[in-house]
Enzyme design. Structure first.
Site, mmCIF file in Angstrom:
data_model
loop_
_atom_site.group_PDB
_atom_site.id
_atom_site.type_symbol
_atom_site.label_atom_id
_atom_site.label_comp_id
_atom_site.label_asym_id
_atom_site.label_seq_id
_atom_site.Cartn_x
_atom_site.Cartn_y
_atom_site.Cartn_z
ATOM 1 N N GLU A 27 0.850 -1.197 0.000
ATOM 2 C CA GLU A 27 0.000 0.000 0.000
ATOM 3 C C GLU A 27 0.880 1.239 0.000
ATOM 4 O O GLU A 27 1.954 1.248 0.624
ATOM 5 C CB GLU A 27 -0.905 -0.007 1.239
ATOM 6 N N GLU A 173 -12.616 -2.081 1.755
ATOM 7 C CA GLU A 173 -13.285 -1.913 3.060
ATOM 8 C C GLU A 173 -14.369 -0.837 3.011
ATOM 9 O O GLU A 173 -14.358 0.107 3.820
ATOM 10 C CB GLU A 173 -12.246 -1.587 4.144
ATOM 11 N N TYR A 244 -7.136 -8.781 11.204
ATOM 12 C CA TYR A 244 -5.899 -8.484 11.930
ATOM 13 C C TYR A 244 -6.024 -9.091 13.321
ATOM 14 O O TYR A 244 -7.028 -8.898 14.003
ATOM 15 C CB TYR A 244 -5.675 -6.969 11.982
ATOM 16 N N GLU A 298 -6.311 -9.179 3.196
ATOM 17 C CA GLU A 298 -5.496 -8.540 4.238
ATOM 18 C C GLU A 298 -5.554 -9.435 5.461
ATOM 19 O O GLU A 298 -6.638 -9.686 5.988
ATOM 20 C CB GLU A 298 -6.019 -7.145 4.610
ATOM 21 N N GLN A 356 1.305 -6.051 5.579
ATOM 22 C CA GLN A 356 1.656 -5.734 4.215
ATOM 23 C C GLN A 356 3.018 -6.378 3.942
ATOM 24 O O GLN A 356 3.361 -7.319 4.645
ATOM 25 C CB GLN A 356 1.678 -4.227 4.052
HETATM 26 O O1 AHR Z 1 -3.202 -2.551 6.155
HETATM 27 C C1 AHR Z 1 -3.499 -1.386 6.839
HETATM 28 C C2 AHR Z 1 -4.938 -0.941 6.627
HETATM 29 O O2 AHR Z 1 -5.794 -1.845 7.255
HETATM 30 C C3 AHR Z 1 -5.426 -0.898 5.201
HETATM 31 O O3 AHR Z 1 -5.132 0.294 4.562
HETATM 32 C C4 AHR Z 1 -6.898 -1.047 5.357
HETATM 33 O O4 AHR Z 1 -7.503 -1.660 4.245
HETATM 34 C C5 AHR Z 1 -7.065 -1.840 6.631
HETATM 35 O O5 AHR Z 1 -7.988 -1.287 7.465
#
Ligand code: AHR
Length: 512
Positions: A27, A173, A244, A298, A356
């Site tokens: 990103e 998102e 996450y 992600e 990332q």
């Molecule tokens: O990866 C960091 C951020 O997390 C990304 O920009 C977003 O898509 C997500 O919320």
């Protein structure tokens, strides 16, 4: 010490492993692009300004696909800003990360980096501030081989051949309150449908991923997937998932224990299965045999660098240090366990992107002008990407476990098995979640060649200190070590797995 059993049988398969499960994400944020993959002044930089040391580590990581250019950044991005002579490109305020984007890296530069690293690009179109018209123009610019003005513009900018970007994300998102120009499910579903239609008119060969909800715990989850697919089911191939893995370090009394942290493997398994259920319910309502596949585009551990200056710095800086999570062994083991879980959903999960790649919650870290090194999470990813080829076999596990408040009894053993019939090679990915006891594991490899198998590779990722990390000063503090004592006898394999360890064992038939 305790015993566990794993039975695999070549007749019981989950599905072919899609190698795009080993994708990553780049990103335009923080130092992922600038001083991450790209740093023209760096001693290792190539003629295009990309760091040679980072490109080499990316190849070593074994990543297959890369999602680009965002992320939240995507929802304010103008691709036109990143093409043409670099000196004439505009600097823009990036409202997603309160930074300044120089646009020195754009689609052309990124494609040259993809070629040098061997990665398949997965581009996104901005469905925040922009929409269907910009998206179809971007596809035409990138992929059209004819002589339209946009194709000629790309040629004039130095790329005679189309980029041939095979897969595209329809926004990012879009249900998140943080998103630039967030949408309701009705707004997004309609927009995704019409945008997909136009993009496919320009290039019928492309595959498209619609945004699922931004996370499993979003209030919109479930209804969002259902309503969005109700609109665009026929036009899209994939639905995205983002996850996450956290520890409640800022919540007084929050459960920060390792078993709870690692139980996110099961939470994410349920996330996948629930999303499949919703997608298939939409299919059922339509009496459709089509199956929407999943793109987990992600995923990673991210909880330390998730507040304050890790998210936003004053003064609209260029390439600030954002989300620079430093990973430890505990994180690496969770990443290893997640990889097994994802392989075990290979029938529906076709794409996944570790988020990332560099500096920003990344397996690779860099210093500007200085070194690049592997974080702990680099290792399970690289080992899995290297050895997981072929068909995922259904693992039958018998293992003692521990109780979990939500998921019930969780086995200490997390396992996946990938078998490549052509080469006769079989890879086992094994996590012992017990924190203090070794596991005596017996694996029955049914149908995998009783005339003899030989050991090809056996590595373990394990450390007395679950908090151990790599750093610029100690880049090799945590790395895989040989796993000793693997016994292979016909179709039976025996091994002792260290407590709190992630392991890979590869065998092959003596006579394929
Ligand atoms: O990866 C960091 C951020 O997390 C990304 O920009 C977003 O898509 C997500 O919320």
């Amino acid at each position: 010490m305790f015993s566990a059993h794993l039975i695999v049988d070549r007749d019981f398969t989950i599905g072919p492993l899609d190698r795009r499960l080993f994708g990553v994400f780049v990103e335009h944020m923080g130092r992922c692009v600038y001083t991450g993959i790209y740093e023209p002044d760096h001693p290792s930089a190539d003629a295009d300004g990309f760091r040679g040391d980072v490109a080499a580590l990316t190849r070593e990581l074994g990543a297959t696909l890369v999602r680009y250019p965002g992320g939240n950044f995507l929802s304010g991005y103008n691709w036109e800003d990143g093409v043409g002579p670099a000196a004439e490109r505009p600097s823009r305020l990036d409202l997603a990360w309160f930074s300044t984007e120089s646009n020195q890296v754009g689609p052309h530069e990124f494609m040259s980096w993809c070629r040098s690293t061997g990665l398949t690009p997965m581009f996104g179109v901005n469905l925040g501030t922009r929409g269907a018209d910009e998206a179809r123009r971007f596809v035409e610019y990138c992929n059209h081989g004819g002589s339209s003005s946009l194709a000629r513009l790309r040629q004039n900018h130095g790329s005679e051949a189309p980029f041939a970007v095979p897969i595209w994300c329809l926004g990012n998102e879009m249900d998140g309150p943080w998103q630039i120009c967030r949408k309701t499910h009705e707004e997004y579903g309609r927009l995704a449908l019409e945008t997909a239609k136009l993009m496919r008119m320009v290039d019928p060969s492309i595959e498209l991923a619609a945004c699922g909800s931004s996370a499993y715990d979003m209030p919109s989850y479930g209804v969002w997937e259902d309503r969005v697919l109700e609109h665009c089911f026929e036009q899209v191939d994939y639905l995205s998932l983002h996850s996450y893995f956290v520890k409640p370090i800022h919540t007084p009394g929050g459960d920060c224990s390792t078993p709870t942290f690692w139980a996110q493997i099961e939470t994410n398994a349920r996330y996948i299965e629930d999303t499949v259920a919703v997608a298939d319910a939409v299919a059922a309502r339509r009496h459709s045999a089509k199956r929407i596949m999943l793109s987990f585009d992600e995923w990673n551990v991210w909880y330390r660098a998730r507040h304050g200056e890790h998210l936003k710095q004053e003064g609209w800086p260029q390439a600030p240090r954002l989300l620079e999570e430093v990973y430890n062994v505990e994180d690496a083991l969770l990443v290893g366990g997640m990889l097994s879980m994802m392989m075990n959903h290979a029938d529906r999960l076709k794409i996944a992107c570790l988020a990332q790649l560099v500096n920003v919650i990344g397996p690779i870290m860099t210093e500007p002008g200085g070194a690049a090194w592997r974080q702990t999470i680099f290792h399970p990813f690289a080992l899995a990407a290297r050895w997981a080829h072929g068909t995922v076999l259904r693992p039958q596990i018998r293992s003692p476990g521990h109780a979990h408040a939500v998921h019930g009894e969780l086995p200490h053993l997390v396992a996946s098995v990938v078998d490549e019939a052509a080469s006769g090679r079989t890879a086992l990915f094994l996590m012992n979640r017990h924190l203090s006891e070794p596991m005596d594991l017996q694996v029955s490899l049914r149908g995998l060649g009783g005339e003899g198998r030989r050991l090809v590779e056996a590595q373990q990722l394990q450390d007395e200190d679950l908090q151990a990390c790599n750093s610029d000063e100690q880049p090799e503090r945590v790395r895989p070590q040989p796993l000793e004592g693997v016994q292979v006898d016909g179709e039976c394999l025996r091994v002792r797995l260290q407590p709190a360890s992630w392991n890979v064992i590869v065998t092959e038939a003596a006579r394929p």
